[in-house]
Write an enzyme that holds these catalytic residues in place. Structure first.
Site, PDB file in Angstrom:
ATOM      1  N   GLU A 179      54.546  21.010  39.687  1.00 15.97           N
ATOM      2  CA  GLU A 179      54.000  21.710  38.720  1.00 15.97           C
ATOM      3  C   GLU A 179      54.808  21.764  37.083  1.00 15.97           C
ATOM      4  OE1 GLU A 179      52.009  25.677  38.115  1.00 15.97           O
ATOM      5  OE2 GLU A 179      50.074  24.475  36.940  1.00 15.97           O
ATOM      6  N   CYS A 226      45.849  25.637  34.333  1.00 15.74           N
ATOM      7  CA  CYS A 226      46.255  25.345  35.967  1.00 15.74           C
ATOM      8  C   CYS A 226      45.926  24.297  35.970  1.00 15.74           C
ATOM      9  CB  CYS A 226      45.513  26.611  35.827  1.00 15.74           C
ATOM     10  SG  CYS A 226      43.461  26.960  35.834  1.00 15.74           S
TER      11      CYS A 226
HETATM   12  P1  NAD Z   1      53.562  33.467  36.575  1.00 18.78           P
HETATM   13  O1  NAD Z   1      54.128  33.708  38.251  1.00 18.78           O
HETATM   14  O2  NAD Z   1      55.426  33.647  35.839  1.00 18.78           O
HETATM   15  O3  NAD Z   1      53.256  35.026  36.084  1.00 18.78           O
HETATM   16  C1  NAD Z   1      51.865  35.679  36.175  1.00 18.78           C
HETATM   17  C2  NAD Z   1      51.749  37.037  36.265  1.00 18.78           C
HETATM   18  O4  NAD Z   1      52.382  37.804  36.979  1.00 18.78           O
HETATM   19  C3  NAD Z   1      52.342  38.114  34.829  1.00 18.78           C
HETATM   20  O5  NAD Z   1      51.988  39.140  34.497  1.00 18.78           O
HETATM   21  C4  NAD Z   1      53.889  38.296  35.751  1.00 18.78           C
HETATM   22  O6  NAD Z   1      54.302  39.349  34.670  1.00 18.78           O
HETATM   23  C5  NAD Z   1      53.524  38.858  36.887  1.00 18.78           C
HETATM   24  N1  NAD Z   1      54.373  39.025  37.904  1.00 18.78           N
HETATM   25  C6  NAD Z   1      55.984  38.231  37.368  1.00 18.78           C
HETATM   26  N2  NAD Z   1      56.128  38.926  38.751  1.00 18.78           N
HETATM   27  C7  NAD Z   1      56.157  38.896  39.421  1.00 18.78           C
HETATM   28  C8  NAD Z   1      56.004  40.285  40.848  1.00 18.78           C
HETATM   29  N3  NAD Z   1      57.477  39.498  41.084  1.00 18.78           N
HETATM   30  N4  NAD Z   1      55.046  40.815  40.554  1.00 18.78           N
HETATM   31  C9  NAD Z   1      54.045  41.418  40.196  1.00 18.78           C
HETATM   32  N5  NAD Z   1      53.947  40.736  39.433  1.00 18.78           N
HETATM   33  C10 NAD Z   1      54.873  39.235  38.893  1.00 18.78           C
HETATM   34  O7  NAD Z   1      53.319  32.417  35.874  1.00 18.78           O
HETATM   35  P2  NAD Z   1      53.098  31.987  34.272  1.00 18.78           P
HETATM   36  O8  NAD Z   1      54.376  31.620  33.951  1.00 18.78           O
HETATM   37  O9  NAD Z   1      52.299  33.480  33.250  1.00 18.78           O
HETATM   38  O10 NAD Z   1      51.421  31.826  34.227  1.00 18.78           O
HETATM   39  C11 NAD Z   1      51.539  30.133  34.494  1.00 18.78           C
HETATM   40  C12 NAD Z   1      50.907  30.098  36.146  1.00 18.78           C
HETATM   41  O11 NAD Z   1      49.405  30.446  36.903  1.00 18.78           O
HETATM   42  C13 NAD Z   1      51.001  28.363  36.516  1.00 18.78           C
HETATM   43  O12 NAD Z   1      51.249  27.966  37.892  1.00 18.78           O
HETATM   44  C14 NAD Z   1      49.749  28.119  36.200  1.00 18.78           C
HETATM   45  O13 NAD Z   1      49.444  26.937  37.072  1.00 18.78           O
HETATM   46  C15 NAD Z   1      48.973  29.022  37.078  1.00 18.78           C
HETATM   47  N6  NAD Z   1      47.872  29.507  36.561  1.00 18.78           N
HETATM   48  C16 NAD Z   1      46.459  29.242  37.681  1.00 18.78           C
HETATM   49  C17 NAD Z   1      45.570  29.414  36.941  1.00 18.78           C
HETATM   50  C18 NAD Z   1      43.964  29.446  38.079  1.00 18.78           C
HETATM   51  O14 NAD Z   1      42.766  29.307  37.738  1.00 18.78           O
HETATM   52  N7  NAD Z   1      44.855  28.338  39.490  1.00 18.78           N
HETATM   53  C19 NAD Z   1      44.309  29.758  35.814  1.00 18.78           C
HETATM   54  C20 NAD Z   1      45.815  29.672  35.200  1.00 18.78           C
HETATM   55  C21 NAD Z   1      47.286  29.965  35.477  1.00 18.78           C
END
Ligand code: NAD
Length: 490
Positions: free
Chosen positions: A394, A299
């Site tokens: 991103e 992230c």
């Molecule tokens: P994502 O948003 O696709 O998914 C994250 C989680 O949300 C998963 O468990 C997914 O199943 C769930 N999800 C997806 N759609 C949903 C919905 N409609 N309702 C409820 N839950 C739902 O993200 P990803 O691809 O797993 O992770 C990458 C992203 O995470 C990047 O944008 C990254 O920057 C961010 N990230 C942020 C931090 C931080 O500390 N700020 C840390 C790590 C990753």
């Protein structure tokens, strides 16, 4: 950790992964599953339960029952602390097995995952376990005829929805402070990397966490995640993931019970190098590691290099040389520096972003396709301007963009020209400039003459559209506690 130990575990059979609801290992009511594809070679390694709304409701009900029964919150703090410490010990005892399982699931190179996954989670759980009897309420300085107390109480049922890039580390950032504060929890890992979180929850039960206090449901975000976020019985939702999903969660909360929603979202972190940086080689190594480790799926990755024009060519040459030399490939090889992209779809999205980029200094293509795995060579794209999409969005892959600046004001403007604000790095040997930059850059974490590295004592949270919550540090406990005012007339 030895390579021979890793090799023994790399093809170990994976027992049928089960969700844990109310202390019981269970499959989805429907019997449906989702395949787990390893990014190492594109092969299926397991199937996880594909939970529906009914499964999620059962998990939330189990959490609610355990909370209302006070079987956890009602324990003496020292008793809760000893369970959490035992949990951390059990994770430590299984650290290598967990690290390898996680790498098979999400593709992070083991040299990073070993520390960043089990050991980070262990540290986090111990930190919040120790806080259990050190963070408590206050007595307010009221007049002599009243007693004003501010109590801290658990919020109730906490849902944690976490991503695939560091599943154990990030799950621990939510679960540990929530449990330490006496809440009951339902965690939903990403469907792209659930295996280690499921194991971690099983170990918590083994450590003596009462049934129902920590539940895990697996499945898609659209179904299982949405059901959790829309639940009328979840009091707080702690999320790490993409901005788009974060927005949806706020809507779900508004449409349901106005649960508190804490969002940790994406970044587009600038890495700013001034020409008064005394050690350009050190800066170059930090810039390269700051974007390419875990194939850029971090992230806080420093994805935008903003470098002073006077050193632009020299510096780009240095980083290009370093990036081209990085060892990319099998993430279970201890010498690998850059592992796999998490999924074929994600790899394709990243490759699509590269297509059409003007000036590729190195990388720019898929490699090791013969393994069936999802690898992209570390890619540096120079000449990127503020108007390019590459500068704004991103990508979450091994891509570094390079933009030149003329003076400090220009650097600040470029750094802040984004809707995101998670992290930043500044390289300068001018102390006054370092302080001015720290004040001017709108980001939750600003590194000076280093990049990455932090511990549990300091928070991680985003400015602007990078989020609204804070993981880590004692501040995270605030998310999972209500403050109750008690006003007593003496
Ligand atoms: P994502 O948003 O696709 O998914 C994250 C989680 O949300 C998963 O468990 C997914 O199943 C769930 N999800 C997806 N759609 C949903 C919905 N409609 N309702 C409820 N839950 C739902 O993200 P990803 O691809 O797993 O992770 C990458 C992203 O995470 C990047 O944008 C990254 O920057 C961010 N990230 C942020 C931090 C931080 O500390 N700020 C840390 C790590 C990753």
């Amino acid at each position: 950790m030895h390579q021979s130990q890793i090799d023994q575990l790399r093809d170990a059979p994976i027992e049928t992964p089960m969700m844990i609801i109310g202390g019981q290992p269970v499959l989805a009511i429907s019997g449906k599953t989702l395949p787990v594809i390893s990014p190492i070679d594109g092969q299926e390694i397991a199937q996880i339960p594909d939970a529906g709304t009914g499964d999620v409701d059962l998990a939330v009900a189990a959490a609610r029952r355990s909370f209302e029964g006070a079987i956890w919150a009602g324990l003496a703090p020292a008793a809760r602390k000893s369970v959490l410490l035992k949990w951390a010990d059990l994770i430590e005892a299984n650290a290598l097995e967990l690290a390898v399982l996680g790498v098979r699931d999400n593709g992070t190179e083991i040299s990073m995952a070993y520390k960043a996954e089990p050991f980070s989670a262990i540290g986090t759980i111990r930190y919040y376990a120790e806080a259990i009897d050190k963070v408590y309420g206050e007595v307010a300085p009221t007049g002599p005829d009243t007693l004003g107390m501010i109590l801290r109480e658990p919020v109730g049922v906490v849902a944690a929805i976490v991503p695939w890039n560091f599943p154990m580390m990030i799950a621990a950032w939510k679960i540990a402070p929530a449990l330490a504060s006496g809440n009951s929890v339902v965690v939903k890992p990403s469907e792209m990397a659930s295996l280690t979180v499921m194991r971690m929850v099983a170990l918590a039960l083994e450590a003596g966490l009462p049934d129902g206090v920590l539940n895990v449901v697996t499945g898609t975000g659209a179904v299982a995640g949405q059901a959790l976020a829309r639940s009328m019985d979840v009091d707080a939702l702690a999320f790490t993931g993409s901005g788009g999903v974060g927005r949806q969660l706020m809507e779900y909360a508004a449409q349901s019970n106005l649960k508190r929603v804490f969002l940790e979202l994406g970044g587009k972190s600038p890495h700013i190098v001034f020409d008064d940086c005394a050690d350009l080689d050190k800066a170059a190594t930090a810039v390269v590691n700051g974007i390419f480790r875990n194939a850029g799926q971090v992230c806080i990755a420093g994805s935008r290099l903003i470098v002073q024009r006077s050193i632009h060519d020299v510096f780009v040459k240095k980083i290009t040389k370093l990036a081209a030399k990085m060892r990319v490939g099998d993430p279970l090889n201890m010498t690998t520096q850059v592992g796999a992209l998490n999924s074929e779809l994600h790899m394709q999205r990243v490759l699509d972003v590269i297509t059409g980029a003007h000036s590729i200094e190195t990388g720019g293509e898929r490699i090791h396709a013969d393994t069936g795995g999802f690898y992209i060579a570390p890619t540096i794209i120079s000449g990127v301007t503020e108007d390019d999409l590459l500068f704004k969005e991103e990508i979450f892959g091994p891509i570094l963009t390079v933009t030149a600046f003329d003076d400090e004001a220009d650097a600040i403007r470029l750094a802040n020209n984004t809707e995101l604000g998670l992290a930043a790095g500044v390289w300068t040997d001018n102390l006054s400039r370092a302080h001015r930059m720290v004040a001017a850059v709108r980001a939750g974490v600003v590194h000076v003459n280093t990049f990455g590295g932090a511990d549990n004592t300091v928070p991680l949270g985003g400015y602007k559209q990078s989020g609204n919550g804070q993981d880590k540090s004692l501040l995270a406990i605030d998310k999972f506690t209500n403050r109750k005012t008690v006003w007593i007339k003496l």
